[in-house]
Design an enzyme around this catalytic site. Structure first.
Site, PDB file in Angstrom:
ATOM      1  N   ASN A   1      -8.010  11.165   4.373  1.00  0.00           N
ATOM      2  CA  ASN A   1      -7.830  11.226   2.966  1.00  0.00           C
ATOM      3  C   ASN A   1      -9.084  11.050   2.176  1.00  0.00           C
ATOM      4  OD1 ASN A   1      -8.125   8.568   2.783  1.00  0.00           O
ATOM      5  ND2 ASN A   1      -6.026   8.323   3.387  1.00  0.00           N
TER       6      ASN A   1
ATOM      7  N   GLY B   1     -10.641   3.678   7.735  1.00  0.00           N
ATOM      8  CA  GLY B   1     -10.930   2.234   8.101  1.00  0.00           C
ATOM      9  C   GLY B   1     -10.810   1.947   9.544  1.00  0.00           C
TER      10      GLY B   1
ATOM     11  N   GLU C   1     -16.556  -5.750  25.165  1.00  0.00           N
ATOM     12  CA  GLU C   1     -15.639  -6.842  25.242  1.00  0.00           C
ATOM     13  C   GLU C   1     -14.346  -6.550  24.239  1.00  0.00           C
ATOM     14  OE1 GLU C   1     -19.712  -8.389  26.736  1.00  0.00           O
ATOM     15  OE2 GLU C   1     -18.909  -7.211  24.915  1.00  0.00           O
TER      16      GLU C   1
ATOM     17  N   HIS D   1      -4.941   3.802  -3.029  1.00  0.00           N
ATOM     18  CA  HIS D   1      -4.760   3.011  -1.698  1.00  0.00           C
ATOM     19  C   HIS D   1      -3.745   1.776  -1.649  1.00  0.00           C
ATOM     20  CE1 HIS D   1      -6.268   1.475   1.973  1.00  0.00           C
ATOM     21  NE2 HIS D   1      -6.244   0.365   1.647  1.00  0.00           N
TER      22      HIS D   1
ATOM     23  N   ARG E   1     -20.183 -21.467  36.216  1.00  0.00           N
ATOM     24  CA  ARG E   1     -21.093 -20.695  36.887  1.00  0.00           C
ATOM     25  C   ARG E   1     -21.461 -21.591  38.038  1.00  0.00           C
ATOM     26  NH1 ARG E   1     -26.825 -20.243  37.375  1.00  0.00           N
ATOM     27  NH2 ARG E   1     -27.572 -18.162  38.212  1.00  0.00           N
TER      28      ARG E   1
ATOM     29  N   HIS F   1     -26.408 -17.502  25.411  1.00  0.00           N
ATOM     30  CA  HIS F   1     -25.325 -17.316  26.154  1.00  0.00           C
ATOM     31  C   HIS F   1     -24.613 -18.603  26.818  1.00  0.00           C
ATOM     32  CE1 HIS F   1     -27.049 -13.696  26.800  1.00  0.00           C
ATOM     33  NE2 HIS F   1     -26.432 -13.115  27.792  1.00  0.00           N
TER      34      HIS F   1
ATOM     35  N   HIS G   1       0.869  -1.287   0.108  1.00  0.00           N
ATOM     36  CA  HIS G   1      -0.097   0.073   0.201  1.00  0.00           C
ATOM     37  C   HIS G   1       0.801   1.303  -0.057  1.00  0.00           C
ATOM     38  CE1 HIS G   1      -3.678  -2.434   0.817  1.00  0.00           C
ATOM     39  NE2 HIS G   1      -2.804  -3.147   1.437  1.00  0.00           N
TER      40      HIS G   1
END
Length: 673
Positions: free
Chosen positions: A192, A163, A415, A266, A524, A477, A35
């Site tokens: 740009n 991006g 997260e 690009h 759990r 979940h 690039h």
């Protein structure tokens, strides 16, 4: 854009920045890949930053109090390679630049932190670098709070593109940085207006300046090709210590090239005629990879400019006590304190004697309660699930604007941003971050978890509610495939401990890693203590071990992890009552078991003879390695676990309805026999 006017307005700066442009154009053309446009467009910003503001010493890139430079727009990697070569970095030589994107080169397609000491983080997946930078900036604040500004006082600079800002994780990063008022974080937006598909307006109309302001940032807008404006903006950003700063730099991608301001700019600019025309427009007359001596000398002087600051810092460090110096070196080396093994052994002994029945998420908290006081470098946190993840201990204190010494971060429901920022903390050095969410939401943290493994940073991901055992929240979940996905990731230790003893052992192993992240897969539901006989040895370190031996002739081997070890032991009791000798193997960490000598693995899983049954409240994927491989026999192998998604019901009902019971395991063994 009037290139001639830019050249004549600041002729010295122009040619120094054009050295970056020329190297980027030459390297991408030689590789026929890469690039070109972003390095060409951001060369002016980079030149001002590196020559006038960035605190670094090219001869000593690992200096603890250096400024951190993060190229979030990692596709423009030739920008950082050109900067490092020009400024005199020992690892990024001209030969490395010439071998851009080739086998064995340090100059990979996207910057990789483990290939060169001066590359702070691995970027390329857009949005990750800017999100890492939040962790870098938080680490700087925390360490300054602990060791004082004479030892830690630097900035984190980031170059991000459209991006990076379109990726959703960037909003998580912006919100965190604004909330915690990370005043030493400065982001340059390469504005740009071009993406691979075309103009930004093709897919987006976000007012980025307003967005940053809304998130609590100090924002400036400048001409990204005006060195005086760039310099003034950086000075203003450094003066604003109460907010992170964003400098919107209006630039032209592939400046001066036929592909300027187009999506073609690009990518890889390889047309020789167009490239020569661009160089002519820049006033660059040297051949490929040829930098005029006076420009190279100027850049090398810029690269050595920070040597005096580094030496002054070393003198300040030497003035502190010997014990403080040792501690600073220890935490930046990522070395666990010698006390760690002793406190884990003591905890294990206590657990084996008292035999608590607790969820492994609670067992994790028990381990952290003895670990955190002796490891002041640990930083805990949770994505708005503190009470569920059990990641907070009483001694940590809360990291906030008025308490930079706090070691617990309330990440909010972020997260992805949490995981990326934790990686940044670890890469900065001096801290050992761990953070929690539900195992099912590794889906949201996954890109950063993968990069932790790639970057060789030992982040600890605490993932609770790790199976259908979480119960009533239901299949949205209840993770069934997530442990398998984590295990499939190279250079990752996935721990699924069976009880509080294995959990403590897993934490000891994770905190001794210096180049490998860990995933804690925790329950759990409450689990009994299965390791009732205390052993000083860390059996989890073997990855798998014989937990209960067969009585009489061994006819079956049951393999299990986590909450299903209890089920395997109960199945063993049923089988032994019928005279079927059954061994139970606990397998808390497959990756560590794979690393053992074949002789040890052979002792744990002896050659074909006994049937093998694995039990885990997840999908079978991966288990055939142990069921059929390692001298196993597919005709004598079975699996008890999940074939699809879970359901909403109490945990004990789910285990019965999905057939993950001791009776089902015993029946599977007898069927195979």
């Amino acid at each position: 854009m009037d290139i001639a006017e830019l050249r004549t307005r600041n002729p010295d700066h122009w040619m120094r920045a054009t050295a970056i442009r020329a190297l980027a154009l030459d390297a991408v053309a030689a590789a026929n890949s890469g690039h070109s446009g972003m390095p060409i467009g951001m060369a002016d910003v980079a030149t001002v930053l590196w020559s006038k503001h960035l605190k670094f010493d090219a001869a000593n890139p690992g200096w603890y109090d250096r400024d951190r430079f993060i190229l979030s727009a990692g596709h423009g990697s030739m920008l950082i390679y050109a900067l490092l070569y020009l400024s005199g970095d020992k690892q990024i030589t001209l030969d490395e630049v010439k071998n851009f994107r080739q086998w064995g080169a340090r100059t990979a397609g996207h910057p990789e932190n483990f290939l060169a000491d001066a590359i702070e983080t691995t970027t390329g997946p857009l949005g990750q670098g800017i999100s890492n930078s939040v962790g870098f900036a938080m680490a700087e604040e925390m360490l300054r709070g602990r060791f004082g500004k004479k030892i830690i006082d630097h900035h984190t600079y980031v170059i991000a593109g459209d991006g990076c800002l379109m990726e959703g994780v960037s909003q998580e990063a912006l919100g965190l940085a604004g909330r915690y008022e990370l005043g030493h974080l400065i982001v340059f937006w390469d504005n740009n207006d071009i993406t691979i598909d075309g103009k930004v307006s093709l897919s987006d109309r976000t007012d980025q300046v307003a967005r940053f302001k809304a998130s609590g940032w100090h924002v400036q807008e400048i001409d990204g090709h005006d060195p005086e404006a760039i310099d003034a903006a950086i000075l203003a950003a450094k003066a604003e210590t109460g907010k992170p700063s964003m400098i919107a730099c209006k630039t032209h991608i592939a400046l001066g090239h036929a592909a300027q301001d187009t999506s073609k700019g690009h990518g890889a600019l390889t047309n020789a005629e167009q490239n020569e025309a661009a160089k002519a427009a820049w006033g660059w007359t040297n051949g490929a990879f040829d930098i005029p001596a006076e420009i190279k000398s100027w850049w090398e002087e810029a690269g050595s400019r920070g040597a005096a600051e580094r030496e002054a810092w070393e003198a300040r460090l030497a003035e502190t006590s010997e014990s403080r110096q040792k501690e600073i070196h220890r935490v930046f080396a990522g070395e666990a304190p010698k006390k760690l093994s002793a406190v884990i052994k003591a905890l294990k002994k206590q657990i084996s004697e008292t035999k608590p029945k607790v969820a492994t998420r609670k067992a994790s908290e028990m381990a952290l309660e003895v670990i955190n006081p002796i490891m002041p470098e640990t930083v805990g946190g949770s994505a708005d699930l503190t009470g569920s993840n059990n990641t907070l201990t009483g001694d940590l204190g809360t990291f906030d604007v008025d308490n930079r010494k706090g070691r617990y971060v309330y990440w909010g429901i972020r997260e992805h941003g949490m995981a990326a920022a934790m990686n940044g903390m670890g890469l900065h050095g001096g801290l050992r971050p761990y953070g929690g969410t539900f195992m099912a939401f590794t889906d949201y943290a996954r890109p950063a978890m993968r990069l932790a493994a790639l970057m060789k940073t030992p982040t600890v991901f605490v993932m609770t509610h790790d199976s259908i055992g979480l119960g009533e929240d239901g299949p949205t979940h209840q993770p069934v495939e997530h442990v398998a996905i984590s295990r499939a990731t190279p250079n990752t230790l996935v721990f699924r401990p069976a009880d509080a003893v294995e959990t403590a052992e897993a934490w000891e192993i994770a905190l001794k890693q210096t180049a490998t992240p860990s995933v804690m897969s925790l329950t759990r539901q409450n689990l009994p203590t299965v390791r009732t006989e205390h052993k000083n040895a860390n059996l989890t370190e073997k990855g798998a071990y014989v937990l209960a031996e067969a009585e009489g002739k061994r006819q079956a081997i049951l393999m299990a992890t986590g909450s299903e070890v209890e089920i395997a032991l109960a199945a063993r009791d049923l089988l032994q009552a019928e005279g079927i000798g059954t061994r139970v193997v606990s397998m808390p960490c497959w990756a560590l078991f794979e690393q053992q000598e074949e002789s040890y693995r052979r002792r744990v899983l002896p050659p074909a003879g006994p049937v093998r049954v694995a039990v885990e409240a997840g999908v079978r994927f991966g288990w055939d390695r142990w069921l059929c491989g390692e001298r196993g026999n597919a005709k004598k192998a079975g699996f008890v676990g999940m074939e699809g998604f879970g359901a909403s019901a109490p945990a004990e009902v789910l285990y019965e309805k999905f057939g993950i019971t001791a009776e089902a395991v015993a029946a599977k063994v007898k069927e195979l026999l």
